[in-house]
Structure formats: C-alpha cells, structure tokens
Design a protein around this motif. Sequence first.
Motif, PDB file in Angstrom:
ATOM      1  N   LEU A   5       1.523   5.278  -8.125  1.00  0.00           N
ATOM      2  CA  LEU A   5       0.343   5.710  -8.867  1.00  0.00           C
ATOM      3  C   LEU A   5       0.176   7.218  -8.907  1.00  0.00           C
ATOM      4  O   LEU A   5      -0.574   7.739  -9.706  1.00  0.00           O
ATOM      5  N   TRP A   6       0.864   7.927  -8.026  1.00  0.00           N
ATOM      6  CA  TRP A   6       0.671   9.375  -8.000  1.00  0.00           C
ATOM      7  C   TRP A   6       1.807  10.127  -8.645  1.00  0.00           C
ATOM      8  O   TRP A   6       1.795  11.340  -8.726  1.00  0.00           O
ATOM      9  N   ALA A  50      -6.858   1.380  -1.114  1.00  0.00           N
ATOM     10  CA  ALA A  50      -6.057   0.271  -0.587  1.00  0.00           C
ATOM     11  C   ALA A  50      -5.747   0.498   0.892  1.00  0.00           C
ATOM     12  O   ALA A  50      -5.774  -0.443   1.694  1.00  0.00           O
ATOM     13  N   THR A  51      -5.471   1.745   1.248  1.00  0.00           N
ATOM     14  CA  THR A  51      -5.218   2.050   2.658  1.00  0.00           C
ATOM     15  C   THR A  51      -6.443   1.725   3.503  1.00  0.00           C
ATOM     16  O   THR A  51      -6.348   1.090   4.559  1.00  0.00           O
ATOM     17  N   LEU A 111      -6.902  -2.023   3.827  1.00  0.00           N
ATOM     18  CA  LEU A 111      -5.978  -2.614   4.800  1.00  0.00           C
ATOM     19  C   LEU A 111      -6.453  -2.335   6.220  1.00  0.00           C
ATOM     20  O   LEU A 111      -6.503  -3.234   7.062  1.00  0.00           O
ATOM     21  N   ASN A 115      -1.151   7.743 -18.621  1.00  0.00           N
ATOM     22  CA  ASN A 115      -2.187   8.725 -18.937  1.00  0.00           C
ATOM     23  C   ASN A 115      -1.749   9.708 -20.011  1.00  0.00           C
ATOM     24  O   ASN A 115      -2.401  10.719 -20.223  1.00  0.00           O
ATOM     25  N   GLY A 132      -8.104   7.981 -14.581  1.00  0.00           N
ATOM     26  CA  GLY A 132      -8.061   8.825 -13.395  1.00  0.00           C
ATOM     27  C   GLY A 132      -8.560   8.129 -12.140  1.00  0.00           C
ATOM     28  O   GLY A 132      -8.129   8.468 -11.042  1.00  0.00           O
ATOM     29  N   PHE A 192      -7.787   5.398 -11.043  1.00  0.00           N
ATOM     30  CA  PHE A 192      -6.704   4.679 -10.365  1.00  0.00           C
ATOM     31  C   PHE A 192      -5.916   5.599  -9.436  1.00  0.00           C
ATOM     32  O   PHE A 192      -5.168   5.119  -8.599  1.00  0.00           O
ATOM     33  N   TYR A 193      -6.084   6.924  -9.608  1.00  0.00           N
ATOM     34  CA  TYR A 193      -5.444   7.826  -8.647  1.00  0.00           C
ATOM     35  C   TYR A 193      -5.981   7.593  -7.245  1.00  0.00           C
ATOM     36  O   TYR A 193      -5.329   7.892  -6.258  1.00  0.00           O
ATOM     37  N   PHE A 218      -9.046  -6.360   0.002  1.00  0.00           N
ATOM     38  CA  PHE A 218      -8.355  -5.921  -1.212  1.00  0.00           C
ATOM     39  C   PHE A 218      -9.113  -6.379  -2.462  1.00  0.00           C
ATOM     40  O   PHE A 218      -9.254  -5.631  -3.432  1.00  0.00           O
ATOM     41  N   SER A 223       2.257   1.898  -3.297  1.00  0.00           N
ATOM     42  CA  SER A 223       1.312   2.283  -4.349  1.00  0.00           C
ATOM     43  C   SER A 223       1.176   3.797  -4.441  1.00  0.00           C
ATOM     44  O   SER A 223       0.823   4.321  -5.485  1.00  0.00           O
ATOM     45  N   TYR A 224       1.461   4.510  -3.345  1.00  0.00           N
ATOM     46  CA  TYR A 224       1.318   5.972  -3.393  1.00  0.00           C
ATOM     47  C   TYR A 224       2.267   6.609  -4.402  1.00  0.00           C
ATOM     48  O   TYR A 224       1.813   7.251  -5.349  1.00  0.00           O
ATOM     49  N   PRO A 262      -4.573   4.162  -4.158  1.00  0.00           N
ATOM     50  CA  PRO A 262      -3.831   4.125  -2.886  1.00  0.00           C
ATOM     51  C   PRO A 262      -4.718   4.414  -1.680  1.00  0.00           C
ATOM     52  O   PRO A 262      -4.578   3.758  -0.638  1.00  0.00           O
ATOM     53  N   LEU A 263      -5.642   5.358  -1.832  1.00  0.00           N
ATOM     54  CA  LEU A 263      -6.547   5.660  -0.715  1.00  0.00           C
ATOM     55  C   LEU A 263      -7.440   4.466  -0.410  1.00  0.00           C
ATOM     56  O   LEU A 263      -7.621   4.072   0.743  1.00  0.00           O
ATOM     57  N   VAL A 297       0.840  -1.200   0.000  1.00  0.00           N
ATOM     58  CA  VAL A 297       0.000   0.000   0.000  1.00  0.00           C
ATOM     59  C   VAL A 297       0.874   1.248   0.000  1.00  0.00           C
ATOM     60  O   VAL A 297       0.644   2.193  -0.754  1.00  0.00           O
TER      61      VAL A 297
END
Lengths: 148, 181
Positions: free
Chosen positions: A50-51, B149-150, B153, A140, B140, B142-143, B121, A46-47, B146-147, A43
């Motif tokens: 993906l960002w 997924a957090t 979890l 993108n 977009g 997929f941006y 998940f 992933s930040y 992470p949120l 996790v």
Amino acid sequence: MNDRFPDGLREMLAQVTGDGDLPWRALLKPGDWLLLVCAAALVAASYPLLWRGGVADRAIVKRDGQLVTELALNVARKYEVTGAIGTTVIEVQPGRARVLSDPGPRQYCVQQGWLTRANAVAICAPNHVTLQLAGRGGKNSSYDTLNY
Amino acid sequence: MTPSTIELPVTADDYRIARYAAAAIALTVAEAALPSPLPGIKPGLANIIVLVVLVRYGWRDAAWVSLLRVVAGSLVIGQFLAPGFFLALAGALCSLGVLALAQHLPARLFGPVSVSVLAAFAHIGGQIVLARAWLVPHDGVFYLLPLFATAALFFGTINGLVAARLLAVPVAPPPSAKAAA
C-alpha cells in the motif's frame, strides 16, 4: 475503590486478580498460532503493497501544457526549459526532482523544494512551465497534489 | 391522583446484558481518556467484554452488549452522532458480522485470540470503508491501513488473551441468577 466498578467488571477483575498463575501461552491454541502468523504476514505484506504507489520514477516537464520532456529519476542531471519569460532550470537527482531556478517574480515553484512522491506538481505559472512526477500508475494515478 | 406507572417486565437476560454492557461502557470511557497516536488507533478494551459474552452467552447477547456499548458509550463521552460515533458503529457492526461466523470455528483448534484478532480486523475494515466512503473521499485513507492493521493485530491479540484468561476461570454462581433474585 473496588465498588466504583460496575458489577460485571468487578467480578471479572476479582476473577483475574484472585486466581493463581495461568501462563499466557496456555491460552493460545494451535489454530490461534497459525492465525496469528498468517495475520502478521498479511500485515507485513500490506506495508510495501500500500505504500509503494507513491514512489516516483520519472519527472514530466511541460510548457503551455505541452510535453517538453520526460526525465528518468535515476540519474542526477539538470534540464533547461525556455518558457514565456525566460529559462526554468529543473534539477533531477535519484528519486527526486525540483525547480532549481525560475524567472517568475514570486518563486513559488522554486520554494516548493524537492518533489519526491508520484503526482506531486510544481507549477511555474509566469513562465508557463510545470514539473510533475509520475509513478508506476497505481490506483491513485488520477490524483495530484492539487487535489489535497 | 397518582400518575400511572408502566412496568416493563425485566428478565434475567436483561439484567445480565445490562451488567456486561455497563462493564463495556466503563472500559470505553476509561479508554477515551488515553491519548492516541493516531485517530482510530485505540485498544478497544470493551471488546474483551463482547468476546466474553459471545463465548458464554452467544451472539445475540454479544450484539446487544456491543451496540449498547457504542450508543451509551458515545453518549457518556459526548460523541453521540459525531463522526466518531458512526465510525465506531460501522466497526462494531462489521466485527459483529465476523463474530457471527468466527464463533463457529472449531473450538478444539481456535480460542478467543483468533476470534478477537478476526473481529479487530473487521472493526478496522468497517471503519476505513466508512471513512473512505463518507469522511475522506480519497484513496489516501488507505495509506493508513497498514498502521491500522498493525494496531488491530496487536490489540486484537492482547484483548483475546485477556478474554481467554477471563474465560479460563469458571463462573462460580451464574451472575444472572443472583441479579434476578
């Protein structure tokens, strides 16, 4: 109050609240810890993964659709483009760029302010000048702000 | 003239599944009242029930409870066939798929918490894939991953701990026997 819950839930609540202390830590087995640590690492990874795609590293200036110049976004500078009705001034600062001034009557591209993300565009249509940011070509890359 | 009645034979299994599904639906409804910082981030408390049913009675019962929860829960909160319903359904199907595999993890090493986190998940994965394919056809979405997924979890761990706590208590009389009597 208790009998408002459905049977199954009531029984469970009774079990949880009625039974004595059981430390939470005792409920985790070794594999659980391992999986939790791996999941947390994934996790966290992933930040940035993906960002990062939205970070811009250069500004592309075009006139009549033709490339005029590419400015790296790591040094502050100003750049002047002569368009159809006058001079458009582009200002670049580390990580961002904007149209500082433009001869167009409605000043849309100036009012758009700083562009910071890859594929963001400011279009000064009357002067036939566009300013676009580009990144490192993430997945993108075929989208720009016009697609939103 | 009496209208003919059709009697459906009800088995102990049916009672048991219905009781657990009712508990799951109650949690879904209670949870719908909670404000959410971002659409899609929810504790998913009903999954505690699904986990308990999975460990106690197996995957088939868990699938029944989970899907009944999605359909009946959405009817109760007025979301049936709305986009949220399909997102919930996609999430539930994906997590049931993962549960089918995760229940075979060696029980000596892995407890309900692992199963819960994996299912969380899968839940978020199913939802985001459906959202990308259908609701927001743009990368977009997929941006937000992470949120999501957090959240998966975090809530997966909490739900797993609660389920483990529930499962640590032995069932005194089998509830199905009582209900069927």
